[in-house]
Scaffold this active site. Structure first.
Site, short mmCIF file in Angstrom:
data_model
loop_
_atom_site.label_atom_id
_atom_site.label_comp_id
_atom_site.label_asym_id
_atom_site.label_seq_id
_atom_site.Cartn_x
_atom_site.Cartn_y
_atom_site.Cartn_z
N ASN A 18 0.86 -1.18 0.00
CA ASN A 18 0.00 0.00 0.00
C ASN A 18 0.90 1.23 0.00
O ASN A 18 1.44 1.62 1.03
CB ASN A 18 -0.90 -0.01 1.24
N LYS A 74 3.09 0.76 3.28
CA LYS A 74 2.71 -0.30 4.22
C LYS A 74 2.76 -1.65 3.51
O LYS A 74 2.50 -1.73 2.31
CB LYS A 74 1.32 -0.04 4.78
N ARG A 131 -2.54 -1.92 -3.54
CA ARG A 131 -3.52 -0.84 -3.49
C ARG A 131 -3.16 0.15 -4.60
O ARG A 131 -2.06 0.66 -4.67
CB ARG A 131 -3.47 -0.14 -2.15
N ASP A 137 -8.92 2.08 -5.14
CA ASP A 137 -9.58 2.96 -4.19
C ASP A 137 -10.85 3.58 -4.74
O ASP A 137 -11.72 4.01 -3.99
CB ASP A 137 -8.62 4.08 -3.77
N LEU A 144 -8.88 9.49 8.02
CA LEU A 144 -8.02 10.61 8.39
C LEU A 144 -6.56 10.20 8.35
O LEU A 144 -6.14 9.26 9.03
CB LEU A 144 -8.38 11.12 9.78
N GLY A 166 -3.71 12.07 3.61
CA GLY A 166 -4.88 12.30 2.78
C GLY A 166 -6.10 12.01 3.62
O GLY A 166 -6.10 11.08 4.44
N MET A 190 0.23 16.06 11.47
CA MET A 190 -0.55 16.56 12.60
C MET A 190 0.15 16.32 13.93
O MET A 190 0.07 17.14 14.86
CB MET A 190 -1.93 15.90 12.61
N ARG A 191 0.88 15.20 14.04
CA ARG A 191 1.58 14.92 15.29
C ARG A 191 2.65 15.97 15.57
O ARG A 191 2.79 16.43 16.71
CB ARG A 191 2.21 13.52 15.22
#
Length: 296
Positions: free
Chosen positions: A10, A17, A92, A149, A208, A211, A283-284
């Site tokens: 993926n 992943k 994917r 997807d 979330l 993307g 975001m982290r």
């Protein structure tokens, strides 16, 4: 005869992943892992096997691109395979266009068709197809399978799929495709198992990550989604701005001296959380930052 294994890959916009499964396939992976922070200053790789999990920090050149990160995945996968034979690789792939609504074997004709959609999803499709080619070289006897997807959203009705331009453009593929469908399909399946009464009704699901999107499901099927013609649409994301008044694009072309290439770079790579903060799209890292822009 060595044990047979299925490998899954993926390739996201900032992560790669993988999972290793027994063949015939089972739900629980024998091993899984991921490279995170691809293209960033602090990439890392994690490998998880029964009874053991470890993470190793990588140097930026080791994960500068998805293809560079793939070398780290091959190293981790070789360790986890322990001499087992890979008989199939599942990929994917972000964009299946209007032709592929179910998994398919990735032969030369299919790969040529999927290459046409690279400009529709430039952060993902080229990496997805590069992973297919690399996996075919690494495991030449394995069947390569693509899962899309966009496929989950082919149940959306006409109103949810059209973009209200001309019918001629609609017929040439300028429609709302939707993305993150493999994630939504997995969630719908899990919801049917855990809460079948909810699964039969109306549910809004959030995907979330770097993307991000939302999907409205009815009876476990996609009815509408925030991503549309491309993965630029919808929510604010790590480096993408999300839903945008088309007048902004006209302004950039007419008054800011930007051409299509510059606007593409802005919208895909320099906007969103990165553009707003001036620091990062992670975001982290923003939560850990003490700057006013990160707080905003």
């Amino acid at each position: 005869m060595p044990d047979r294994r299925i490998l899954t890959l993926n390739a996201g916009s900032s992560s790669l992943k993988f999972g290793i499964y027994a063949a015939p396939g089972t739900d629980a992976p024998l091993a899984r892992g991921q490279v995170e922070g691809i293209g960033g200053p602090t990439p890392s790789i994690t490998l998880k096997m029964p009874g053991a999990a470890r993470t190793r920090d990588l140097t930026p050149p080791e994960a500068a691109t998805q293809l560079a990160a793939l070398s780290r995945v091959w190293e981790a996968a070789s360790e986890a395979l322990s001499g087992s034979a890979v008989t199939a690789v599942g990929h994917r792939i972000v964009h299946g266009g209007d032709r592929f609504a179910a998994p398919v074997a990735l032969d030369a004709d299919v790969m040529a068709e999927l290459k046409k959609w690279e400009s529709f999803a430039p952060l993902h499709q080229p990496h997805n197809l590069a992973c297919v080619r690399a996996a075919a070289a690494a495991f030449p006897d394995a069947l390569q399978i693509g899962c899309f997807d966009t496929a989950f959203h082919r149940t959306m009705g006409f109103a949810a799929q059209n973009v209200a331009l001309t019918r001629a453009l609609h017929d040439r593929g300028v429609v709302r495709y939707g993305f993150h469908g493999l994630s939504y399909e997995a969630i719908a399946r899990r919801l049917r198992e855990d809460a079948p009464e909810l699964a039969e009704g109306r549910v809004v699901v959030a995907h979330l990550g770097s993307g991000a999107s939302l999907c409205a499901m009815q009876g476990g099927r996609s009815a509408a989604t925030t991503m549309g013609f491309s993965p630029l649409d919808g929510l604010v994301m790590g480096t993408r701005c999300g839903r945008l008044d088309p007048g902004v694009i006209l302004h950039l072309l007419q008054n800011e001296g930007m051409d299509a290439a510059a606007i593409t770079d802005l919208l895909y790579r320099r906007s969103g959380l990165l553009g707003l903060s001036g620091e990062t799209g992670d975001m982290r890292a923003l939560l850990a930052s003490g700057s006013a822009a990160a707080a905003e």
